[in-house]
Scaffold this motif. Structure first.
Motif, PDB file in Angstrom:
ATOM      1  N   PHE A 194      33.862  20.452  -0.813  1.00  0.00           N
ATOM      2  CA  PHE A 194      33.690  21.822  -0.334  1.00  0.00           C
ATOM      3  C   PHE A 194      34.710  22.217   0.733  1.00  0.00           C
ATOM      4  O   PHE A 194      35.161  23.362   0.770  1.00  0.00           O
ATOM      5  CB  PHE A 194      32.261  22.043   0.172  1.00  0.00           C
ATOM      6  N   GLU A 195      35.097  21.279   1.577  1.00  0.00           N
ATOM      7  CA  GLU A 195      36.055  21.615   2.635  1.00  0.00           C
ATOM      8  C   GLU A 195      37.498  21.627   2.141  1.00  0.00           C
ATOM      9  O   GLU A 195      38.359  22.227   2.791  1.00  0.00           O
ATOM     10  CB  GLU A 195      35.914  20.630   3.799  1.00  0.00           C
ATOM     11  N   THR A 196      37.760  20.987   1.012  1.00  0.00           N
ATOM     12  CA  THR A 196      39.153  20.856   0.575  1.00  0.00           C
ATOM     13  C   THR A 196      39.457  21.540  -0.755  1.00  0.00           C
ATOM     14  O   THR A 196      40.528  22.129  -0.911  1.00  0.00           O
ATOM     15  CB  THR A 196      39.535  19.363   0.449  1.00  0.00           C
ATOM     16  N   GLU A 197      38.536  21.478  -1.693  1.00  0.00           N
ATOM     17  CA  GLU A 197      38.796  21.971  -3.043  1.00  0.00           C
ATOM     18  C   GLU A 197      38.074  23.284  -3.387  1.00  0.00           C
ATOM     19  O   GLU A 197      38.448  23.970  -4.338  1.00  0.00           O
ATOM     20  CB  GLU A 197      38.384  20.910  -4.085  1.00  0.00           C
ATOM     21  N   TRP A 198      37.048  23.620  -2.623  1.00  0.00           N
ATOM     22  CA  TRP A 198      36.169  24.714  -3.016  1.00  0.00           C
ATOM     23  C   TRP A 198      36.883  26.057  -3.107  1.00  0.00           C
ATOM     24  O   TRP A 198      36.609  26.852  -4.005  1.00  0.00           O
ATOM     25  CB  TRP A 198      34.977  24.801  -2.069  1.00  0.00           C
ATOM     26  N   THR A 199      37.793  26.328  -2.191  1.00  0.00           N
ATOM     27  CA  THR A 199      38.489  27.620  -2.228  1.00  0.00           C
ATOM     28  C   THR A 199      39.222  27.805  -3.549  1.00  0.00           C
ATOM     29  O   THR A 199      39.145  28.874  -4.171  1.00  0.00           O
ATOM     30  CB  THR A 199      39.459  27.765  -1.051  1.00  0.00           C
ATOM     31  N   ASP A 200      39.913  26.774  -4.009  1.00  0.00           N
ATOM     32  CA  ASP A 200      40.617  26.867  -5.290  1.00  0.00           C
ATOM     33  C   ASP A 200      39.651  27.029  -6.457  1.00  0.00           C
ATOM     34  O   ASP A 200      39.937  27.747  -7.425  1.00  0.00           O
ATOM     35  CB  ASP A 200      41.488  25.629  -5.517  1.00  0.00           C
ATOM     36  N   VAL A 201      38.507  26.369  -6.375  1.00  0.00           N
ATOM     37  CA  VAL A 201      37.511  26.474  -7.448  1.00  0.00           C
ATOM     38  C   VAL A 201      36.861  27.854  -7.448  1.00  0.00           C
ATOM     39  O   VAL A 201      36.751  28.505  -8.491  1.00  0.00           O
ATOM     40  CB  VAL A 201      36.443  25.365  -7.312  1.00  0.00           C
ATOM     41  N   VAL A 202      36.451  28.311  -6.275  1.00  0.00           N
ATOM     42  CA  VAL A 202      35.698  29.563  -6.199  1.00  0.00           C
ATOM     43  C   VAL A 202      36.593  30.791  -6.406  1.00  0.00           C
ATOM     44  O   VAL A 202      36.103  31.877  -6.707  1.00  0.00           O
ATOM     45  CB  VAL A 202      34.923  29.653  -4.862  1.00  0.00           C
ATOM     46  N   GLU A 203      37.913  30.593  -6.281  1.00  0.00           N
ATOM     47  CA  GLU A 203      38.838  31.688  -6.566  1.00  0.00           C
ATOM     48  C   GLU A 203      39.504  31.522  -7.931  1.00  0.00           C
ATOM     49  O   GLU A 203      40.435  32.252  -8.265  1.00  0.00           O
ATOM     50  CB  GLU A 203      39.875  31.810  -5.456  1.00  0.00           C
ATOM     51  N   GLY A 204      38.999  30.571  -8.727  1.00  0.00           N
ATOM     52  CA  GLY A 204      39.389  30.484 -10.128  1.00  0.00           C
ATOM     53  C   GLY A 204      40.689  29.751 -10.428  1.00  0.00           C
ATOM     54  O   GLY A 204      41.151  29.764 -11.568  1.00  0.00           O
ATOM     55  N   ARG A 205      41.277  29.102  -9.434  1.00  0.00           N
ATOM     56  CA  ARG A 205      42.536  28.392  -9.679  1.00  0.00           C
ATOM     57  C   ARG A 205      42.320  26.986 -10.232  1.00  0.00           C
ATOM     58  O   ARG A 205      43.216  26.404 -10.839  1.00  0.00           O
ATOM     59  CB  ARG A 205      43.376  28.331  -8.394  1.00  0.00           C
ATOM     60  N   LYS A 206      41.125  26.427  -9.997  1.00  0.00           N
ATOM     61  CA  LYS A 206      40.778  25.107 -10.515  1.00  0.00           C
ATOM     62  C   LYS A 206      39.409  25.192 -11.175  1.00  0.00           C
ATOM     63  O   LYS A 206      38.557  25.982 -10.755  1.00  0.00           O
ATOM     64  CB  LYS A 206      40.746  24.054  -9.400  1.00  0.00           C
ATOM     65  N   GLY A 207      39.196  24.351 -12.175  1.00  0.00           N
ATOM     66  CA  GLY A 207      37.902  24.295 -12.840  1.00  0.00           C
ATOM     67  C   GLY A 207      36.934  23.409 -12.082  1.00  0.00           C
ATOM     68  O   GLY A 207      37.334  22.392 -11.505  1.00  0.00           O
ATOM     69  N   LEU A 208      35.661  23.778 -12.080  1.00  0.00           N
ATOM     70  CA  LEU A 208      34.658  23.000 -11.362  1.00  0.00           C
ATOM     71  C   LEU A 208      34.522  21.591 -11.919  1.00  0.00           C
ATOM     72  O   LEU A 208      34.524  20.612 -11.168  1.00  0.00           O
ATOM     73  CB  LEU A 208      33.312  23.721 -11.431  1.00  0.00           C
ATOM     74  N   LEU A 209      34.386  21.473 -13.241  1.00  0.00           N
ATOM     75  CA  LEU A 209      34.119  20.164 -13.852  1.00  0.00           C
ATOM     76  C   LEU A 209      35.252  19.159 -13.616  1.00  0.00           C
ATOM     77  O   LEU A 209      35.000  18.046 -13.130  1.00  0.00           O
ATOM     78  CB  LEU A 209      33.829  20.332 -15.341  1.00  0.00           C
ATOM     79  N   PRO A 210      36.506  19.489 -13.937  1.00  0.00           N
ATOM     80  CA  PRO A 210      37.565  18.504 -13.705  1.00  0.00           C
ATOM     81  C   PRO A 210      37.783  18.190 -12.223  1.00  0.00           C
ATOM     82  O   PRO A 210      38.087  17.048 -11.864  1.00  0.00           O
ATOM     83  CB  PRO A 210      38.811  19.157 -14.316  1.00  0.00           C
TER      84      PRO A 210
END
Length: 198
Positions: A39-55
């Motif tokens: 959540f502190e490192t990857e969440w921004t990219d996930v929640v803004e659609g740049r990375k997929g949640l599952l991978p």
């Protein structure tokens, strides 16, 4: 435009506590470790659609040495963070039935947005959902609001955001929207009656 987490959906279905309350005992993952690694490192990219949640979660769980699969953790998370606030849901449905367009406006990734609308049935009480992974920006950015207008077809002067985060309220007002900070002291129905000019 209604925020979801903390307004319409809040905590575990059985007691309203945070979804990670028993995470360590239930699936053997430390909430603090998950927060730091994901959540502190990857969440921004996930929640803004740049990375997929599952991978992304798959890589994180492998990295912290967890034997739990990403799909299992996602299922646990979504189930444990799904308490619908009944009175707010009812007010959404009443507004929609009265011809007032109601949309969810949330910082959310694709899977949980679908979970809200379909599995949890929130789609029956609203006209649609606008979320950050769909738009590419969270509600702290002006682009969220301009894109929400484009997606829904409404002008800024026609939109009201009800949200429990002061920064989002500020962003909406700067975009020309009306906005009300949700504090549970006033019902959604009362806010709508007070805010909408017929």
């Amino acid at each position: 435009m209604l925020d979801v987490d903390g307004v319409l959906v809040d905590g575990r279905p059985n007691d309203g506590k945070h979804w990670t309350t028993d995470l360590s005992g239930d699936v053997g993952i430390s909430p603090a470790e998950l927060s730091k690694a994901f959540f502190e490192t990857e969440w921004t990219d996930v929640v803004e659609g740049r990375k997929g949640l599952l991978p992304t979660l798959t890589a994180i769980l492998t990295g912290i040495g967890s034997s739990v699969g990403a799909e299992e953790l996602i299922a646990y998370w979504f189930e444990k963070d799904s308490r619908v606030i009944g009175r707010v849901f009812a007010d959404c449905k009443s507004a929609k039935d009265a011809g007032i367009p109601v949309y969810l406006a949330t910082n959310q990734e694709h899977n949980r947005a679908s979970f809200f609308m379909e599995t949890m049935g929130l789609g029956t009480a609203v006209d649609g959902i606008v979320y950050s992974a769909q738009i590419g920006w969270q509600k702290t950015h002006p682009e969220f609001y301009s894109n929400a207008q484009r997606v829904t077809g409404f002008e800024s002067a026609d939109l009201l955001l009800v949200d429990n985060t002061p920064g989002n309220i500020e962003g909406a007002i700067e975009a020309g929207w009306s906005a009300v900070l949700w504090d549970e002291n006033e019902s959604l129905s009362d806010i709508l009656h007070r805010s909408i000019q017929h």
